[in-house]
Design a protein around this motif. Structure first.
Motif, short mmCIF file in Angstrom:
data_model
loop_
_atom_site.label_atom_id
_atom_site.label_comp_id
_atom_site.label_asym_id
_atom_site.label_seq_id
_atom_site.Cartn_x
_atom_site.Cartn_y
_atom_site.Cartn_z
N UNK A 203 -6.73 14.09 3.48
CA UNK A 203 -6.31 12.71 3.78
C UNK A 203 -7.50 11.77 3.63
N UNK A 204 -8.63 12.22 4.16
CA UNK A 204 -9.84 11.39 4.04
C UNK A 204 -10.19 11.17 2.57
N UNK A 205 -10.09 12.24 1.78
CA UNK A 205 -10.39 12.12 0.34
C UNK A 205 -9.39 11.17 -0.32
N UNK A 206 -8.12 11.26 0.11
CA UNK A 206 -7.11 10.35 -0.45
C UNK A 206 -7.46 8.89 -0.11
N UNK A 207 -7.77 8.67 1.15
CA UNK A 207 -8.11 7.29 1.56
C UNK A 207 -9.35 6.80 0.81
N UNK A 208 -10.31 7.69 0.62
CA UNK A 208 -11.53 7.31 -0.13
C UNK A 208 -11.20 6.94 -1.57
N UNK A 209 -10.14 7.59 -2.09
CA UNK A 209 -9.79 7.31 -3.49
C UNK A 209 -9.02 5.99 -3.65
N UNK A 210 -8.35 5.55 -2.58
CA UNK A 210 -7.54 4.32 -2.70
C UNK A 210 -8.19 3.09 -2.06
N UNK A 211 -9.16 3.32 -1.20
CA UNK A 211 -9.76 2.18 -0.51
C UNK A 211 -10.57 1.33 -1.48
N UNK A 212 -10.69 0.06 -1.14
CA UNK A 212 -11.50 -0.85 -1.95
C UNK A 212 -12.70 -1.26 -1.11
N UNK A 213 -13.85 -0.62 -1.34
CA UNK A 213 -15.00 -0.93 -0.49
C UNK A 213 -15.35 -2.42 -0.55
N UNK A 214 -15.51 -3.01 0.59
CA UNK A 214 -15.84 -4.45 0.68
C UNK A 214 -17.04 -4.63 1.57
N UNK A 215 -17.89 -5.54 1.17
CA UNK A 215 -19.04 -5.85 2.02
C UNK A 215 -19.46 -7.29 1.74
N UNK A 216 -19.57 -8.12 2.74
CA UNK A 216 -19.36 -7.82 4.16
C UNK A 216 -17.86 -7.79 4.49
N UNK A 217 -17.55 -7.27 5.67
CA UNK A 217 -16.16 -7.29 6.13
C UNK A 217 -15.94 -8.60 6.88
N UNK A 218 -15.62 -9.65 6.12
CA UNK A 218 -15.53 -10.97 6.73
C UNK A 218 -14.12 -11.27 7.24
N UNK A 219 -13.12 -10.88 6.46
CA UNK A 219 -11.75 -11.21 6.84
C UNK A 219 -10.98 -9.94 7.20
N UNK A 220 -9.78 -10.16 7.74
CA UNK A 220 -8.93 -9.01 8.07
C UNK A 220 -8.48 -8.30 6.80
N UNK A 221 -8.34 -9.06 5.71
CA UNK A 221 -8.00 -8.40 4.43
C UNK A 221 -9.11 -7.45 4.01
N UNK A 222 -10.36 -7.89 4.14
CA UNK A 222 -11.50 -7.01 3.83
C UNK A 222 -11.40 -5.71 4.63
N UNK A 223 -11.10 -5.86 5.91
CA UNK A 223 -11.08 -4.68 6.79
C UNK A 223 -10.02 -3.68 6.34
N UNK A 224 -8.82 -4.20 6.05
CA UNK A 224 -7.72 -3.30 5.71
C UNK A 224 -7.93 -2.68 4.32
N UNK A 225 -8.28 -3.51 3.34
CA UNK A 225 -8.48 -2.97 1.99
C UNK A 225 -9.64 -1.98 1.98
N UNK A 226 -10.65 -2.28 2.76
CA UNK A 226 -11.83 -1.41 2.84
C UNK A 226 -11.49 -0.04 3.42
N UNK A 227 -10.48 0.00 4.30
CA UNK A 227 -10.19 1.30 4.91
C UNK A 227 -9.01 2.02 4.26
N UNK A 228 -7.95 1.27 3.81
CA UNK A 228 -6.78 1.99 3.30
C UNK A 228 -6.29 1.54 1.93
N UNK A 229 -6.89 0.51 1.36
CA UNK A 229 -6.49 0.09 0.01
C UNK A 229 -5.22 -0.72 -0.02
N UNK A 230 -4.82 -1.19 -1.23
CA UNK A 230 -3.76 -2.19 -1.35
C UNK A 230 -2.34 -1.72 -0.98
#
Ligand code: FAD
Ligand code: UDP
Length: 369
Positions: A121-148
């Motif tokens: 599951x972790x590998x799956x999430x790593x494959x779909x997440x969109x790393x964002x930096x900095x995590x400024x908005x709530x969209x950044x937070x969600x895309x950074x952890x689980x992807x679109x």
């Protein structure tokens, strides 16, 4: 007879929610004479509970589940209540499925018809997440952890309903309240203390306010007393912009309409305390109170929450421009002699109950120092 225009009290406390009630108790225990007012006809603020006309204990202002990592807060409240162990669980309706939220291993496996292990599951999430930096908005937070895809299925619609804003328009802290897990932990909160007051929040507040140093006056708006406050010092827990007559313009607060319903012939309406509806319906979630309270009853009572712009202020809206406006009010508050501003509305902070208790305890230490 007391003339309220005279300084008959050491402290006037505006608002009998968690912030005001904790301060009232602490100040009274320090030997101070306190007048605690609330414009509503009950104490407890938004955490108030009551038995509805069908005999079911409900939370009129939406589900309130106590959770904290603070031993100090837990011990303080334990002086006024026994507790019922309760770990909140939430399912989100996505398509035809009811899936655990926060997103966990079960969520991913059921949603996509997989049978992944935790590491997978972790590998799956790593494959779909969109790393964002900095995590400024709530969209950044969600895309950074689980992807679109997971973002769209679980977060975007819910957030739009709840706040009237896109995820990208809200500060990171809003979505950061919801973790992502690769195990099967399906609890909504991860805190070390998770309990509901055994006899209800109302009874807990009743005991907290039962002190000879506290006089409680309900149905009393601060506006009636502000010209000549009956105390030299004020603890103010209402909306901060209202205190300053909205002189910098109104601070946005999000409101809700609560649609309560009793189902006389239904013993259990849903599997868990709360079901979230991220994509369908105008309401965000349905809560069935008996799960929270453990009450046995032949029927059941539920509440649907409909977010709205107008109405009682329930949530500060965390985004940079609102924070900037709040800072202008906070500057006025700093200059204001003899007034302490405490609470979710007064500090314009998306605080949970335990954070309010901690803040109120700290504020009292400063008042008494
Ligand atoms: P409030 O409870 O809002 O109390 C302020 C009081 O001041 C009110 O009673 C108001 O009537 C009074 N007041 C305002 N202006 C005046 C005036 N001019 N004159 C007289 N009185 C005035 N937290 C959790 O920890 N867990 C949860 O599960 C949870 N669920 C929530 C669900 C919903 C729908 C909402 C809205 C909040 C939830 N919270 C939860 C947050 C929790 O409600 C707050 O953290 C807490 O109640 C804030 O306490 P307070 O005393 O700062 O404010
Ligand atoms: N959220 C979401 N989908 C969910 C649950 C939460 O998008 O199923 C987002 C949404 O923006 C929400 C925020 O996370 O306002 C915080 O959720 P929480 O359940 O903590 O809100 P509260 O109980 O304070 O209303």
């Amino acid at each position: 007879m007391n003339n309220p225009a005279r300084k008959n009290y050491d402290h006037l406390i505006v608002g009998a929610g968690f912030a005001g009630s904790v301060c009232a108790r602490m100040l009274a225990e320090a030997g101070r004479k306190v007048l605690l007012i609330d414009r509503r006809d009950h104490f407890g603020g938004n955490a108030y509970d009551r038995v509805d006309e069908h005999g079911v204990l409900i939370h009129p202002y939406g589900p309130h589940i106590f959770h904290t990592n603070s031993k100090r807060v837990f011990e303080f409240l334990s002086r006024f209540t026994d507790w019922r162990f309760y770990e909140h669980r939430v399912l989100a309706q996505v398509g035809e499925q009811l899936l655990p939220i926060p997103i966990n291993r079960t969520t991913i496996n059921k949603l996509y018809g997989l049978s992944l292990t935790g590491d997978e599951v972790q590998a799956y999430l790593d494959s779909v997440r969109q790393p964002r930096s900095p995590l400024a908005t709530s969209e950044d937070v969600v895309l950074n952890s689980v992807g679109p895809d997971l973002c769209d299925k679980f977060f975007r619609g819910y957030t739009k309903k709840q706040w009237g804003l896109d995820l990208s328009e809200l500060s990171a802290g809003v979505a950061a309240r919801i973790p992502t897990r690769n195990d099967d932990d399906d609890r909504y909160f991860g805190d070390s203390f998770q309990f509901i007051p055994a006899a209800g929040y109302g009874r807990m507040f009743e005991r907290m306010l039962d002190h000879p140093g506290i006089e409680l006056r309900l149905n009393c708006d601060f506006r009636e007393l502000r010209a000549e406050p009956p105390a030299e010092h004020i603890v103010y827990t209402g909306p901060i912009d209202a205190f300053f007559d909205h002189c910098h313009g109104p601070l946005p607060y999000r409101s809700l309409r609560f649609d309560h319903q009793h189902l006389a012939d239904v013993e259990q309406f849903q599997q868990v305390g709360t079901v979230n509806y991220p994509n369908d319906h105008d309401y965000t979630r349905i809560t069935e109170f008996k799960h929270l309270t453990g009450q046995q009853h032949a029927g059941t009572s539920i509440v649907r929450e409909y977010p709205q712009a107008e109405g009682d202020p329930y949530y500060p809206i965390p985004r940079p421009e609102n924070e900037a406006l709040y800072k202008r009010y906070a500057e006025l508050a700093e200059q204001q002699q003899g007034v302490t501003f405490v609470g979710r509305l007064a500090q314009y902070r998306y605080y949970n109950m335990d954070q309010i208790v901690a803040t109120a305890l700290k504020a009292c230490e400063e008042i008494l120092a």
